[in-house]
Design an enzyme around this catalytic site. Structure first.
Site, PDB file in Angstrom:
ATOM      1  CE  LYS A 112      38.831  32.798  50.812  1.00  0.00           C
ATOM      2  NZ  LYS A 112      37.616  33.890  50.752  1.00  0.00           N
ATOM      3  CD  GLU A 149      31.331  38.291  34.531  1.00  0.00           C
ATOM      4  OE1 GLU A 149      32.220  38.399  35.503  1.00  0.00           O
ATOM      5  OE2 GLU A 149      30.915  37.011  34.506  1.00  0.00           O
ATOM      6  CG  LEU A 169      57.162  25.724  38.499  1.00  0.00           C
ATOM      7  CD1 LEU A 169      58.721  24.993  38.176  1.00  0.00           C
ATOM      8  CD2 LEU A 169      56.874  26.194  37.032  1.00  0.00           C
ATOM      9  CD1 TRP A 203      30.431  36.834  46.190  1.00  0.00           C
ATOM     10  CD2 TRP A 203      28.558  36.715  45.070  1.00  0.00           C
ATOM     11  NE1 TRP A 203      30.429  37.977  45.174  1.00  0.00           N
ATOM     12  CE2 TRP A 203      29.134  37.528  44.495  1.00  0.00           C
ATOM     13  CE3 TRP A 203      27.157  35.957  44.611  1.00  0.00           C
ATOM     14  CZ2 TRP A 203      28.613  38.387  43.419  1.00  0.00           C
ATOM     15  CZ3 TRP A 203      26.720  36.931  43.684  1.00  0.00           C
ATOM     16  CH2 TRP A 203      27.284  38.077  43.143  1.00  0.00           C
TER      17      TRP A 203
END
Ligand code: ADP
Ligand code: MG
Length: 505
Positions: free
Chosen positions: A196, A407, A264, A172
């Site tokens: 998405k 973070e 894979l 976002w």
């Protein structure tokens, strides 16, 4: 409670009314060339973090929607791969021209849904999206293979082929730009893409998808909204998805990688960061202060994976730098994201708001160190429920503090004094992350030695430019895998190389 259900049609022309646009885009995916509601009919609210008001709804996607979008993409991709590469590029460049007409509109819409200030962040992001598409639009003929000197009687060449359907999952913080860095190279290389969107910011990217679908073949680029486990996970695991490109948290990146491993398929992961900035006494101090403001993304409330959240300053200028940085940030205006006078908007969501606040409390509770809160909280009563947090500058925290190791993704930076460059290099590298770093010095001997030894995907000396379309970008260690932006990202990460040999004897 505003009525976000009785939406009119999505306007064709650019509009300055971002609230009406948000309502019109409500409750919809964009699949196979058309706006459609979720198969389940369900939606979830989209909230303006500056006021807490509901500005619209987003379609709540699940595996059924994913399957529809991916099947349409797979069909479209077969035809798209037959389009000459330069023509694919030209169509992406046409999308850039169309998006350029919507820069102000997209800026307003993203400001409304994310709380990022229009003038300093949101409109800028919308402009860069068009720039990224234009850049890749010109690269169709650069999808080159090689000729290999294998044997004098044998022609041996490599060609680059598209991968098929790419699943792109975006966050976002800069959703439009991070999406552009994925879809533009993927499309020019001959792939189809299903995106998405992030649950906190589904609307502006949906508008971009609709605009680009006016130019691109039906089904080639679809947009789904929904939550990670219900909508992102089925996209990653779908058998027809042949590549996943993801930007988000380290935790989720590892889940995505594990799922992709079962099929894979290749993945690109852009994850977190804890980027160091190292300031020597011989640098131009005011430029370094400005560099810290840019790199820490104070205008974006520090919500950036490259944020200069650890700033090491030579002891001889440490106090002066700290005071100058605090004064500079103090002068920034925090307020209504849609107001042109505003420099700093809000945090994205209540969850992030609480997380950032808890880090600030942890920092204040440390035995060592001092802190300064900068920039006045907005006085406007209409913003009383807004997710505003004053930028915080901590000085001299212990290196073990969680504020230094983890973070935060908020407007919190930590300053430390140093004496010796070898020692500060070791401190800078003592991190799980390795995304970006900057060094501020006029001594190129030291600067270049450090640049070579810093564990980071991007090192800048005497500047802190943001991501550029034509420079490869990506981290090491927990910061991710693979590169974005640049020709390299398109060729290495959105094609596979096939070897073709011809016996001429
Ligand atoms: P944040 O901490 O901001 O939520 P995430 O890494 O969780 O960061 O989210 C980044 C993107 O990844 C979002 O679009 C989110 O919906 C998506 N996501 C979250 N969980 C999953 C998952 N299990 N599989 C695929 N995508 C996911
Ligand atoms: Mg999440």
């Amino acid at each position: 409670m505003p009525d976000t259900t009785s939406a009119g049609p999505v306007p064709a022309a650019p509009t300055a009314d971002c609230r009406a646009l948000a309502r019109a885009l409500s409750g919809l995916h964009f699949i196979d060339g058309a706006f459609v509601p979720a198969g389940s009919g369900r939606t979830f609210p989209v909230v303006n973090p500056a006021t807490g008001e509901e500005i619209g709804q987003a379609a709540l996607g699940d595996g059924t929607d994913v399957d529809r979008a991916v099947r349409a993409a797979a069909a479209a991709q077969k035809e798209w791969a037959k389009v000459p590469a330069r023509k694919r590029g030209r169509l992406v460049a046409d999308c850039a021209r169309l998006l350029n007409e919507h820069v102000d509109e997209l800026g307003r819409l993203i400001a409304l849904e994310t709380g990022k200030a229009l003038r300093t962040e949101s409109r800028v992001e919308a402009g860069v999206v068009a720039d990224v598409l234009e850049f890749y639009g010109g690269l169709g003929s650069e999808l080159k293979g090689e000729s290999v000197p294998f044997h004098p009687t044998m022609l041996s060449v490599t060609v680059r082929e598209p991968l098929g359907v790419v699943g792109a999952i975006i966050p976002w913080n800069v959703p439009m730009l991070l999406m552009a860095l994925k879809i533009a190279p993927a499309l020019v290389a001959g792939n189809a893409v299903v995106v998405k969107s992030a649950e906190e910011a589904p609307l502006a990217v949906l508008r971009i998808c609709e605009l680009m679908n006016r130019v691109l073949p039906k089904g080639l680029f679809s947009m789904l909204s929904g939550f990670g486990p219900e909508c992102g996970a089925p996209l990653v695991s779908h058998p027809l998805v042949k590549k996943v490109t993801f930007t988000g948290s380290v935790e989720t990146g590892k889940i995505v990688y594990a799922t992709a491993a079962q099929k894979l398929i290749p993945v690109t992961l852009e994850l977190g960061g804890k980027s160091p900035m190292i300031v020597f006494p011989d640098c131009a101090l005011d430029r370094a202060v400005e560099g810290a403001v840019t790199s820490m993304r104070f205008t974006r409330q520090g919500q950036s994976c490259t944020a200069a959240s650890r700033i090491y300053v030579h002891r001889s200028i440490y106090e002066r730098f700290g005071a100058a940085l605090a004064a500079r940030v103090d002068a920034m205006v925090m307020g209504d994201p849609l107001d042109e006078k505003t420099d700093i908007g809000t945090i994205i969501s209540p969850g992030q708001f609480e997380k950032v606040r808890s880090y600030i409390e942890i920092g204040k509770a440390e035995k060592d160190g001092s802190w300064r809160a900068c920039s006045a909280m907005p006085a406007d009563p209409a913003l009383a429920k807004g997710l505003f947090i004053q930028p915080h500058i901590f000085m001299g925290l212990p290196p073990t503090s969680r504020l230094v190791r983890e973070e935060i993704f908020g407007p919190v930076t930590c300053l430390f004094p140093f004496d010796d460059w070898e020692a500060v290099l070791a401190e800078a590298n003592d991190s799980d992350y390795g995304l970006a770093a900057s060094i501020w010095t006029n001594d190129l001997r030291v600067g270049l030695q450090m640049a070579h030894r810093l564990e980071a995907g991007l090192v800048q000396i005497n500047q802190n430019l943001v991501v550029q379309a034509n420079l490869s970008y990506g981290g090491v260690k927990q910061s991710g895998l693979g590169k974005e932006a640049s020709l390299e990202a398109m060729n290495e990460h959105f094609t596979h190389k096939k070897t073709i040999m011809v016996n001429m004897a």
